[in-house]
Scaffold this motif. Structure first.
Motif, PDB file in Angstrom:
ATOM      1  N   TRP A  90       0.835  -1.181   0.000  1.00 40.80           N
ATOM      2  CA  TRP A  90       0.000   0.000   0.000  1.00 40.80           C
ATOM      3  C   TRP A  90       0.874   1.237   0.000  1.00 40.80           C
ATOM      4  O   TRP A  90       2.035   1.200   0.400  1.00 40.80           O
ATOM      5  CB  TRP A  90      -0.938   0.024   1.214  1.00 40.80           C
ATOM      6  CG  TRP A  90      -0.266   0.186   2.555  1.00 40.80           C
ATOM      7  CD1 TRP A  90       0.106  -0.810   3.408  1.00 40.80           C
ATOM      8  CD2 TRP A  90       0.127   1.420   3.185  1.00 40.80           C
ATOM      9  NE1 TRP A  90       0.697  -0.297   4.537  1.00 40.80           N
ATOM     10  CE2 TRP A  90       0.725   1.077   4.431  1.00 40.80           C
ATOM     11  CE3 TRP A  90       0.044   2.767   2.842  1.00 40.80           C
ATOM     12  CZ2 TRP A  90       1.221   2.033   5.308  1.00 40.80           C
ATOM     13  CZ3 TRP A  90       0.531   3.721   3.710  1.00 40.80           C
ATOM     14  CH2 TRP A  90       1.103   3.352   4.932  1.00 40.80           C
ATOM     15  N   LYS A  91       0.317   2.352  -0.455  1.00 42.48           N
ATOM     16  CA  LYS A  91       0.986   3.651  -0.342  1.00 42.48           C
ATOM     17  C   LYS A  91      -0.076   4.733  -0.256  1.00 42.48           C
ATOM     18  O   LYS A  91      -1.180   4.607  -0.793  1.00 42.48           O
ATOM     19  CB  LYS A  91       1.928   3.902  -1.521  1.00 42.48           C
ATOM     20  CG  LYS A  91       1.267   3.968  -2.879  1.00 42.48           C
ATOM     21  CD  LYS A  91       2.314   4.181  -3.975  1.00 42.48           C
ATOM     22  CE  LYS A  91       1.664   4.209  -5.364  1.00 42.48           C
ATOM     23  NZ  LYS A  91       2.662   4.394  -6.443  1.00 42.48           N
ATOM     24  N   LEU A  92       0.257   5.802   0.445  1.00 39.79           N
ATOM     25  CA  LEU A  92      -0.652   6.925   0.639  1.00 39.79           C
ATOM     26  C   LEU A  92      -0.049   8.147  -0.018  1.00 39.79           C
ATOM     27  O   LEU A  92       1.045   8.595   0.355  1.00 39.79           O
ATOM     28  CB  LEU A  92      -0.879   7.176   2.139  1.00 39.79           C
ATOM     29  CG  LEU A  92      -1.833   8.313   2.520  1.00 39.79           C
ATOM     30  CD1 LEU A  92      -3.235   8.050   1.991  1.00 39.79           C
ATOM     31  CD2 LEU A  92      -1.855   8.509   4.034  1.00 39.79           C
ATOM     32  N   HIS A  98      -3.631   3.873  -1.842  1.00 36.43           N
ATOM     33  CA  HIS A  98      -3.543   2.928  -2.954  1.00 36.43           C
ATOM     34  C   HIS A  98      -3.268   1.540  -2.388  1.00 36.43           C
ATOM     35  O   HIS A  98      -2.259   1.329  -1.708  1.00 36.43           O
ATOM     36  CB  HIS A  98      -2.428   3.337  -3.920  1.00 36.43           C
ATOM     37  CG  HIS A  98      -2.585   4.724  -4.477  1.00 36.43           C
ATOM     38  ND1 HIS A  98      -3.225   4.984  -5.668  1.00 36.43           N
ATOM     39  CD2 HIS A  98      -2.200   5.942  -3.984  1.00 36.43           C
ATOM     40  CE1 HIS A  98      -3.218   6.284  -5.901  1.00 36.43           C
ATOM     41  NE2 HIS A  98      -2.604   6.885  -4.891  1.00 36.43           N
ATOM     42  N   LEU A  99      -4.171   0.595  -2.670  1.00 31.16           N
ATOM     43  CA  LEU A  99      -4.060  -0.756  -2.140  1.00 31.16           C
ATOM     44  C   LEU A  99      -3.797  -1.731  -3.288  1.00 31.16           C
ATOM     45  O   LEU A  99      -4.531  -1.737  -4.287  1.00 31.16           O
ATOM     46  CB  LEU A  99      -5.347  -1.151  -1.413  1.00 31.16           C
ATOM     47  CG  LEU A  99      -5.752  -0.257  -0.229  1.00 31.16           C
ATOM     48  CD1 LEU A  99      -7.081  -0.723   0.338  1.00 31.16           C
ATOM     49  CD2 LEU A  99      -4.677  -0.256   0.854  1.00 31.16           C
ATOM     50  N   TYR A 100      -2.782  -2.577  -3.137  1.00 29.39           N
ATOM     51  CA  TYR A 100      -2.361  -3.485  -4.201  1.00 29.39           C
ATOM     52  C   TYR A 100      -2.615  -4.931  -3.797  1.00 29.39           C
ATOM     53  O   TYR A 100      -2.167  -5.389  -2.736  1.00 29.39           O
ATOM     54  CB  TYR A 100      -0.883  -3.268  -4.509  1.00 29.39           C
ATOM     55  CG  TYR A 100      -0.590  -1.879  -5.035  1.00 29.39           C
ATOM     56  CD1 TYR A 100      -0.573  -1.626  -6.401  1.00 29.39           C
ATOM     57  CD2 TYR A 100      -0.362  -0.820  -4.161  1.00 29.39           C
ATOM     58  CE1 TYR A 100      -0.320  -0.353  -6.886  1.00 29.39           C
ATOM     59  CE2 TYR A 100      -0.116   0.463  -4.638  1.00 29.39           C
ATOM     60  CZ  TYR A 100      -0.098   0.688  -6.006  1.00 29.39           C
ATOM     61  OH  TYR A 100       0.144   1.951  -6.479  1.00 29.39           O
ATOM     62  N   PHE A 101      -3.338  -5.655  -4.664  1.00 26.80           N
ATOM     63  CA  PHE A 101      -3.714  -7.034  -4.397  1.00 26.80           C
ATOM     64  C   PHE A 101      -3.171  -7.952  -5.497  1.00 26.80           C
ATOM     65  O   PHE A 101      -2.889  -7.512  -6.620  1.00 26.80           O
ATOM     66  CB  PHE A 101      -5.236  -7.160  -4.328  1.00 26.80           C
ATOM     67  CG  PHE A 101      -5.841  -6.429  -3.164  1.00 26.80           C
ATOM     68  CD1 PHE A 101      -5.976  -7.045  -1.937  1.00 26.80           C
ATOM     69  CD2 PHE A 101      -6.267  -5.109  -3.296  1.00 26.80           C
ATOM     70  CE1 PHE A 101      -6.527  -6.374  -0.856  1.00 26.80           C
ATOM     71  CE2 PHE A 101      -6.819  -4.423  -2.225  1.00 26.80           C
ATOM     72  CZ  PHE A 101      -6.943  -5.063  -0.999  1.00 26.80           C
ATOM     73  N   GLN A 140      -2.334  -2.871 -11.694  1.00 27.26           N
ATOM     74  CA  GLN A 140      -3.271  -2.178 -12.570  1.00 27.26           C
ATOM     75  C   GLN A 140      -4.540  -1.827 -11.799  1.00 27.26           C
ATOM     76  O   GLN A 140      -4.991  -2.599 -10.954  1.00 27.26           O
ATOM     77  CB  GLN A 140      -3.636  -3.056 -13.783  1.00 27.26           C
ATOM     78  CG  GLN A 140      -2.447  -3.422 -14.658  1.00 27.26           C
ATOM     79  CD  GLN A 140      -1.770  -2.207 -15.242  1.00 27.26           C
ATOM     80  OE1 GLN A 140      -2.441  -1.281 -15.737  1.00 27.26           O
ATOM     81  NE2 GLN A 140      -0.439  -2.187 -15.203  1.00 27.26           N
ATOM     82  N   PRO A 141      -5.151  -0.665 -12.082  1.00 25.70           N
ATOM     83  CA  PRO A 141      -6.383  -0.304 -11.379  1.00 25.70           C
ATOM     84  C   PRO A 141      -7.456  -1.369 -11.557  1.00 25.70           C
ATOM     85  O   PRO A 141      -7.614  -1.936 -12.646  1.00 25.70           O
ATOM     86  CB  PRO A 141      -6.790   1.015 -12.050  1.00 25.70           C
ATOM     87  CG  PRO A 141      -5.518   1.586 -12.579  1.00 25.70           C
ATOM     88  CD  PRO A 141      -4.698   0.400 -13.018  1.00 25.70           C
ATOM     89  N   LEU A 142      -8.185  -1.650 -10.502  1.00 24.44           N
ATOM     90  CA  LEU A 142      -9.258  -2.630 -10.528  1.00 24.44           C
ATOM     91  C   LEU A 142     -10.369  -2.156 -11.460  1.00 24.44           C
ATOM     92  O   LEU A 142     -10.744  -0.987 -11.463  1.00 24.44           O
ATOM     93  CB  LEU A 142      -9.813  -2.835  -9.115  1.00 24.44           C
ATOM     94  CG  LEU A 142     -10.955  -3.833  -8.941  1.00 24.44           C
ATOM     95  CD1 LEU A 142     -10.496  -5.239  -9.299  1.00 24.44           C
ATOM     96  CD2 LEU A 142     -11.491  -3.795  -7.507  1.00 24.44           C
ATOM     97  N   CYS A 143     -10.897  -3.089 -12.262  1.00 26.32           N
ATOM     98  CA  CYS A 143     -11.973  -2.774 -13.205  1.00 26.32           C
ATOM     99  C   CYS A 143     -13.207  -3.601 -12.889  1.00 26.32           C
ATOM    100  O   CYS A 143     -13.125  -4.668 -12.269  1.00 26.32           O
ATOM    101  CB  CYS A 143     -11.534  -3.040 -14.646  1.00 26.32           C
ATOM    102  SG  CYS A 143     -10.181  -1.978 -15.213  1.00 26.32           S
TER     103      CYS A 143
END
Length: 316
Positions: A90-92, A98-101, A140-143
């Motif tokens: 994650w980063k702020l 921003h959360l990364y999965f 990549q951004p969640l869609c």
């Protein structure tokens, strides 16, 4: 036209919860956060208090995630997270978390994914400095299922979702109409809301208008002291009853702008074609000595501004 800071109302957090808070709590400290879990007995979100002394934002985020992914002992709740879709990083930045999965995030069914996302937004929106949350899978951004990028999510993006009804959830874009700087025109603020009970959406819209906009580009139209007495839809007419504070307009907004802010915002709903406004049960009033409230209003986009210019919009 003077603007004031927006007061955050707890009721507008990401999910209005049935039952809301479980008995029991976690951690020790002076600062309280509500962490979202699933009830063991049913697929429904429930909040459990977590107490910490942490004050640094990074430390709070790490602590909340550690609790969020861990099933609490001796409480009727389980974590929404499983190891395969746990947080990678994650980063702020500039108020956005921003959360990364991992890729396996995409293997969740729609109901489970929505509950997880709602639980995360509901939990981490409480942290000071977080204004929105963006989800990523494999960097990549969640869609969504249509391939459209899911935007930055705020607490108000979810309305009245309970786990038992999550398979019936509807998601739609709504335009809330606020005043321009001069108070003589309307600006549309488009938001995405998710809900399972359509009757809750009308109340949500009015409460948003009372609370005022979060974005500095828009200006409030209703007295923040206004109380909503009642709202219901019958035969495509939305009946809205305010208390007397509705008649006190402190923002120097033209009366027509106030009325059609309410009417146009509610007529965004497919089930609403007219709006009847009353005050303490009476509609035989004239709003600010200009607009009779005795008749129901229909959508009117004549006051809506586009690209900073007041334009007449053809209504078909």
């Amino acid at each position: 036209m003077k603007k004031i800071g927006k007061i955050v109302v707890p009721m507008l957090f990401a999910v209005w919860l049935a039952g809301c808070i479980s008995h029991g709590s976690l951690g020790k400290g002076q600062y309280e956060y509500q962490i979202m879990f699933l009830k063991k007995s049913q697929m429904e979100l429930t909040g459990i208090s977590y107490y910490t002394d942490a004050t640094q934002t990074a430390s709070v985020i790490d602590e909340l995630w550690e609790q969020f992914k861990t099933t609490p002992q001796d409480l009727d709740a389980v974590s929404i997270v499983n190891e395969e879709v746990s947080l990678v990083n994650w980063k702020l930045e500039s108020g956005i978390l921003h959360l990364y999965f991992p890729e396996k995030y995409l293997q969740m069914d729609g109901a489970t994914e929505l509950l997880l996302r709602a639980g995360i937004v509901r939990t981490f929106s409480q942290v000071e400095g977080i204004e929105g949350i963006q989800f990523y899978v494999n960097e990549q951004p969640l869609c969504d299922q249509s391939g459209n990028q899911i935007p930055i999510m705020k607490a108000s993006d979810f309305v009245d979702i309970t786990g038992a009804e999550v398979n019936m959830v509807q998601i739609r874009n709504l335009s809330l109409y606020y005043a321009n700087e001069k108070g003589d025109g309307l600006l549309a603020d488009t938001i995405k809301v998710a809900y399972s009970n359509p009757s809750s959406v009308e109340e949500f819209i009015i409460q948003q208008l009372i609370d005022g906009p979060e974005d500095d580009r828009y200006y409030p139209i209703l007295n923040p002291e206004t109380k909503l007495n009642r709202i219901e839809v019958r035969d495509k007419v939305c009946y809205v009853d305010f208390d007397e504070a509705f008649l006190e307009e402190p923002w120097f907004v033209q009366p027509e702008v106030v009325i059609f802010s309410i009417v146009n915002s509610l007529c965004e709903l497919h089930e609403v074609t007219q709006v009847q406004i009353s005050v303490n049960g009476f509609s035989n009033l004239t709003y600010r000595d200009v607009i009779p409230l005795s008749e129901a209003f229909e959508r009117n986009l004549d006051y809506v501004e586009t690209e900073n210019k007041l334009q007449i919009v053809n209504q078909e």
